[in-house]
Design an enzyme around this catalytic site. Structure first.
Site, PDB file in Angstrom:
ATOM      1  N   GLY A  35      -6.342 -19.708  -2.512  1.00 49.22           N
ATOM      2  CA  GLY A  35      -6.629 -20.914  -3.282  1.00 49.22           C
ATOM      3  C   GLY A  35      -5.410 -21.808  -3.365  1.00 49.22           C
ATOM      4  O   GLY A  35      -5.204 -22.527  -4.347  1.00 49.22           O
ATOM      5  N   ASP A  39      -5.845 -26.897  -7.720  1.00 47.16           N
ATOM      6  CA  ASP A  39      -5.070 -27.608  -8.728  1.00 47.16           C
ATOM      7  C   ASP A  39      -4.021 -26.712  -9.385  1.00 47.16           C
ATOM      8  O   ASP A  39      -2.886 -27.140  -9.612  1.00 47.16           O
ATOM      9  CB  ASP A  39      -6.017 -28.167  -9.791  1.00 47.16           C
ATOM     10  CG  ASP A  39      -5.316 -29.113 -10.749  1.00 47.16           C
ATOM     11  OD1 ASP A  39      -4.822 -30.159 -10.285  1.00 47.16           O
ATOM     12  OD2 ASP A  39      -5.258 -28.800 -11.949  1.00 47.16           O
ATOM     13  N   ARG A  69      -9.630 -22.166   2.415  1.00 48.06           N
ATOM     14  CA  ARG A  69     -10.627 -22.518   3.423  1.00 48.06           C
ATOM     15  C   ARG A  69     -10.262 -23.770   4.189  1.00 48.06           C
ATOM     16  O   ARG A  69     -10.708 -23.972   5.322  1.00 48.06           O
ATOM     17  CB  ARG A  69     -11.988 -22.732   2.756  1.00 48.06           C
ATOM     18  CG  ARG A  69     -12.688 -21.436   2.403  1.00 48.06           C
ATOM     19  CD  ARG A  69     -13.975 -21.670   1.647  1.00 48.06           C
ATOM     20  NE  ARG A  69     -14.692 -22.876   2.067  1.00 48.06           N
ATOM     21  CZ  ARG A  69     -15.860 -23.253   1.582  1.00 48.06           C
ATOM     22  NH1 ARG A  69     -16.437 -22.533   0.636  1.00 48.06           N
ATOM     23  NH2 ARG A  69     -16.446 -24.345   2.013  1.00 48.06           N
ATOM     24  N   LYS A 166      -7.786 -15.743 -15.134  1.00 44.25           N
ATOM     25  CA  LYS A 166      -8.966 -15.810 -15.987  1.00 44.25           C
ATOM     26  C   LYS A 166      -9.889 -16.918 -15.464  1.00 44.25           C
ATOM     27  O   LYS A 166      -9.414 -17.801 -14.724  1.00 44.25           O
ATOM     28  CB  LYS A 166      -8.564 -16.057 -17.438  1.00 44.25           C
ATOM     29  CG  LYS A 166      -8.224 -17.508 -17.778  1.00 44.25           C
ATOM     30  CD  LYS A 166      -8.016 -17.646 -19.261  1.00 44.25           C
ATOM     31  CE  LYS A 166      -7.851 -19.096 -19.666  1.00 44.25           C
ATOM     32  NZ  LYS A 166      -9.088 -19.837 -19.785  1.00 44.25           N
ATOM     33  N   HIS A 196      -1.171 -16.765 -18.947  1.00 45.27           N
ATOM     34  CA  HIS A 196       0.113 -17.460 -18.952  1.00 45.27           C
ATOM     35  C   HIS A 196       0.727 -17.561 -20.343  1.00 45.27           C
ATOM     36  O   HIS A 196       1.939 -17.739 -20.469  1.00 45.27           O
ATOM     37  CB  HIS A 196      -0.033 -18.853 -18.321  1.00 45.27           C
ATOM     38  CG  HIS A 196      -0.751 -19.850 -19.169  1.00 45.27           C
ATOM     39  ND1 HIS A 196      -2.121 -19.982 -19.167  1.00 45.27           N
ATOM     40  CD2 HIS A 196      -0.291 -20.760 -20.055  1.00 45.27           C
ATOM     41  CE1 HIS A 196      -2.474 -20.936 -19.999  1.00 45.27           C
ATOM     42  NE2 HIS A 196      -1.387 -21.432 -20.560  1.00 45.27           N
ATOM     43  N   GLU A 234      -5.406 -28.885 -28.879  1.00 41.58           N
ATOM     44  CA  GLU A 234      -5.208 -29.762 -27.732  1.00 41.58           C
ATOM     45  C   GLU A 234      -5.708 -31.160 -28.073  1.00 41.58           C
ATOM     46  O   GLU A 234      -6.679 -31.318 -28.817  1.00 41.58           O
ATOM     47  CB  GLU A 234      -5.946 -29.231 -26.512  1.00 41.58           C
ATOM     48  CG  GLU A 234      -5.495 -27.845 -26.067  1.00 41.58           C
ATOM     49  CD  GLU A 234      -6.286 -27.356 -24.866  1.00 41.58           C
ATOM     50  OE1 GLU A 234      -5.912 -27.729 -23.740  1.00 41.58           O
ATOM     51  OE2 GLU A 234      -7.263 -26.615 -25.068  1.00 41.58           O
ATOM     52  N   ASP A 253     -13.167 -19.583 -23.433  1.00 36.46           N
ATOM     53  CA  ASP A 253     -12.047 -20.230 -22.763  1.00 36.46           C
ATOM     54  C   ASP A 253     -10.706 -19.887 -23.403  1.00 36.46           C
ATOM     55  O   ASP A 253      -9.694 -19.803 -22.715  1.00 36.46           O
ATOM     56  CB  ASP A 253     -12.250 -21.750 -22.774  1.00 36.46           C
ATOM     57  CG  ASP A 253     -11.228 -22.479 -21.918  1.00 36.46           C
ATOM     58  OD1 ASP A 253     -11.089 -22.129 -20.729  1.00 36.46           O
ATOM     59  OD2 ASP A 253     -10.572 -23.402 -22.440  1.00 36.46           O
ATOM     60  N   HIS A 258      -6.427 -15.842 -24.553  1.00 38.84           N
ATOM     61  CA  HIS A 258      -5.142 -16.318 -25.072  1.00 38.84           C
ATOM     62  C   HIS A 258      -4.926 -15.932 -26.536  1.00 38.84           C
ATOM     63  O   HIS A 258      -3.914 -15.324 -26.897  1.00 38.84           O
ATOM     64  CB  HIS A 258      -5.055 -17.846 -24.958  1.00 38.84           C
ATOM     65  CG  HIS A 258      -5.103 -18.360 -23.561  1.00 38.84           C
ATOM     66  ND1 HIS A 258      -4.577 -17.673 -22.494  1.00 38.84           N
ATOM     67  CD2 HIS A 258      -5.602 -19.511 -23.047  1.00 38.84           C
ATOM     68  CE1 HIS A 258      -4.764 -18.373 -21.387  1.00 38.84           C
ATOM     69  NE2 HIS A 258      -5.376 -19.492 -21.703  1.00 38.84           N
ATOM     70  N   LYS A 349     -10.474 -28.827 -28.853  1.00 37.80           N
ATOM     71  CA  LYS A 349     -10.156 -29.989 -28.024  1.00 37.80           C
ATOM     72  C   LYS A 349     -10.174 -31.261 -28.869  1.00 37.80           C
ATOM     73  O   LYS A 349     -10.831 -31.325 -29.905  1.00 37.80           O
ATOM     74  CB  LYS A 349     -11.190 -30.127 -26.901  1.00 37.80           C
ATOM     75  CG  LYS A 349     -11.319 -28.918 -25.989  1.00 37.80           C
ATOM     76  CD  LYS A 349     -10.149 -28.821 -25.039  1.00 37.80           C
ATOM     77  CE  LYS A 349     -10.379 -27.751 -23.977  1.00 37.80           C
ATOM     78  NZ  LYS A 349      -9.228 -27.622 -23.080  1.00 37.80           N
TER      79      LYS A 349
END
Length: 502
Positions: A35, A39, A69, A166, A196, A234, A253, A258, A349
């Site tokens: 990958g 990103d 790919r 994850k 992370h 966030e 998420d 986390h 968020k």
């Protein structure tokens, strides 16, 4: 000058007493990034590897192989990574000569994760006698296919390691299936489930503060701690990843991984040694001691449209979505250390500020001798994870000046940038540290399979209850602290959330 050797770093106190680090190189390695055109690879992995390279941590022969790919040659791949490093590596990325030197370590192979294309060529690039590490920066649906082909083409040897991102499953059943799939080709001690957050300097210093100082550990229990708050806030919404997020929500998420890790590190017992399995054994005990949540212990929210952007349902293009962009929980731990001390977790968020922190609020003194009506702000230890890593402890002192004994609350601050003689660009990013730990074979900061499954076993009933309920998430204004219901979660316990601020 004083020198202390700790693992991969030598901590040196210079003449002024400032702590600086001398980096010790890791052993020779071949690192494959699956990958590599994605990103995460562009923003974090390759810029982080470049920073470790210029820090002198790479051995002479180390090589990095991009695999994806996309049909392109090594020259085109290096061009893309050059742009990524310049954009995301900070000031070190402006050193053109160093960037070119690093790019010479990069090779690219086009592979089909579910086919046969490229695997034999990839195998040809792997050298004997060095560490072989494979980073799965791909969708979890491809983990099993890549693991199977690494085994099929002779790259899953006894010394190889795999790093998996994850989400590690979306529930207990899928997590178990994924663990079983990887276990068919790799031992547990070869699997590095990366989070992370565990690579952040402050998170690791949480363990140092607790277990390397006599000051805090005797107070780190229900007798002296009133409550604990863990906040991950966030300012951004979910635009650009709405399809994924609407299938996950805040609890999948953020909470299951986390925030669960932050909770475990805050609440766990001292391990017998700073050893990967000893640390993870204690974290697992915390997860297994979590009490099931009552409906009144949970608040869900969805952000509304505001001056800075659309609302959640517009971002995910699903007007009837019942997925939460905010969640607040009151968590209880059934063990001797924490019985009766609540842990309040919240994440969301489009909140007021971007911040991640752990706040330990201590109980009031049993008796006040001062004329303060018996009311004074509690001592708090605030552990800032981002954006400005550091810690501060609030204490009561006498306000300077004549006129009697007047008390005032002041912070004892420790900014890592100031205390350790570093600045924001010099401190290693979490990905830098964790990838180097993979090369060293150190799993302390990575999740174990049974730990992941235990976290899902606790989280699944919460999600199932939401799915069976007809209640929608509480709306909240973008740029706020979340829904009003989250404030009442603490108000009913006569407590208050710490204000969300950078």
């Amino acid at each position: 000058m004083m020198l202390t050797l700790t693992g991969a770093k030598a901590q040196i106190a210079n003449e002024e007493g400032t702590m600086v680090s001398r980096v010790i190189p890791v052993e020779d390695f071949d690192l494959v990034i699956f990958g590599s055109t994605g990103d995460l690879a562009r923003r974090k992995i390759f810029p982080g590897l470049y920073r470790r390279f210029i820090a002198g941590q790479f051995p002479q022969g180390a090589q990095i192989i991009g695999a994806a790919r996309t049909q392109q040659d090594t020259a085109a791949f290096r061009d893309e990574m050059r742009k990524a490093i310049v954009e995301f590596a900070g000031n070190p990325g402006k050193d053109a000569a160093k960037v070119e030197e690093f790019l010479q370590r990069l090779t690219y192979v086009s592979v089909d994760a579910r086919g046969t294309t490229g695997w034999e060529e990839l195998h040809e690039h792997m050298r004997e006698g060095v560490v072989h590490a494979f980073y799965f920066s791909v969708a979890p649906a491809l983990f099993g296919d890549i693991a199977q082909r690494l085994s099929q083409y002779g790259m899953a040897d006894d010394d190889s390691r795999i790093v998996v991102e994850k989400p590690f499953g979306r529930d207990l059943v899928s997590a178990r299936e994924l663990n079983a799939t990887l276990a068919r080709h790799f031992r547990e001690d070869q699997i590095y489930r990366i989070d992370h957050y565990l690579g952040k300097e402050t998170v690791q210093n949480l363990m140092a503060v607790r277990f390397a100082n006599i000051l805090f550990e005797p107070l780190w229990n229900a007798q002296y701690v009133d409550h604990v708050q863990i906040t991950v806030a966030e300012t951004v919404g979910v635009a650009g990843r709405g399809e994924y997020y609407d299938q996950s929500g805040a609890i999948r998420d953020m909470v299951q991984n986390h925030m669960m890790q932050l909770l475990c590190l805050t609440a766990m017992e001292p391990p017998y040694h700073f050893d990967p399995n000893a640390v993870r054994d204690e974290k697992l005990k915390v997860i297994r001691a979590l009490e099931p949540l009552e409906p009144d212990d949970i608040v869900r929210g969805q952000y509304l449209a505001g001056p800075d952007g659309p609302g959640y349902v517009e971002d995910v293009e699903h007007p009837d979505s019942r997925t939460e962009s905010f969640v607040a929980l009151k968590v209880r731990i059934s063990n001797w250390r924490w019985q009766g001390t609540p842990f309040y977790l919240r994440t969301g968020k489009r909140l007021r500020a971007r911040t991640s922190e752990i706040v330990i609020t201590f109980k009031d003194p049993p008796h006040s001798i001062f004329d303060d009506d018996g009311v004074s702000p509690a001592n708090q230890l605030v552990i800032k994870l981002q954006p400005n890593e550091g810690m501060h402890l609030t204490m009561m002192i006498k306000e300077p000046g004549p006129g009697g004994m007047r008390l005032v609350q002041v912070p004892l601050d420790m900014s890592f940038a100031d205390a350790l003689g570093a600045n924001g660009t010099d401190m290693p990013d979490a990905y830098e540290r964790l990838i180097m730990d993979v090369i060293r074979g150190n799993q302390t900061l990575f999740m174990r399979g049974d730990e992941v499954e235990a976290a899902w076993a606790w989280t699944d009933p919460i999600i199932s209850g939401w799915e069976q309920s007809t209640r929608s998430p509480e709306p909240y204004d973008a740029g706020s602290s979340g829904p009003e219901e989250a404030l009442r979660l603490l108000h009913r316990d006569d407590r208050r959330w710490r204000e969300i601020r950078p």
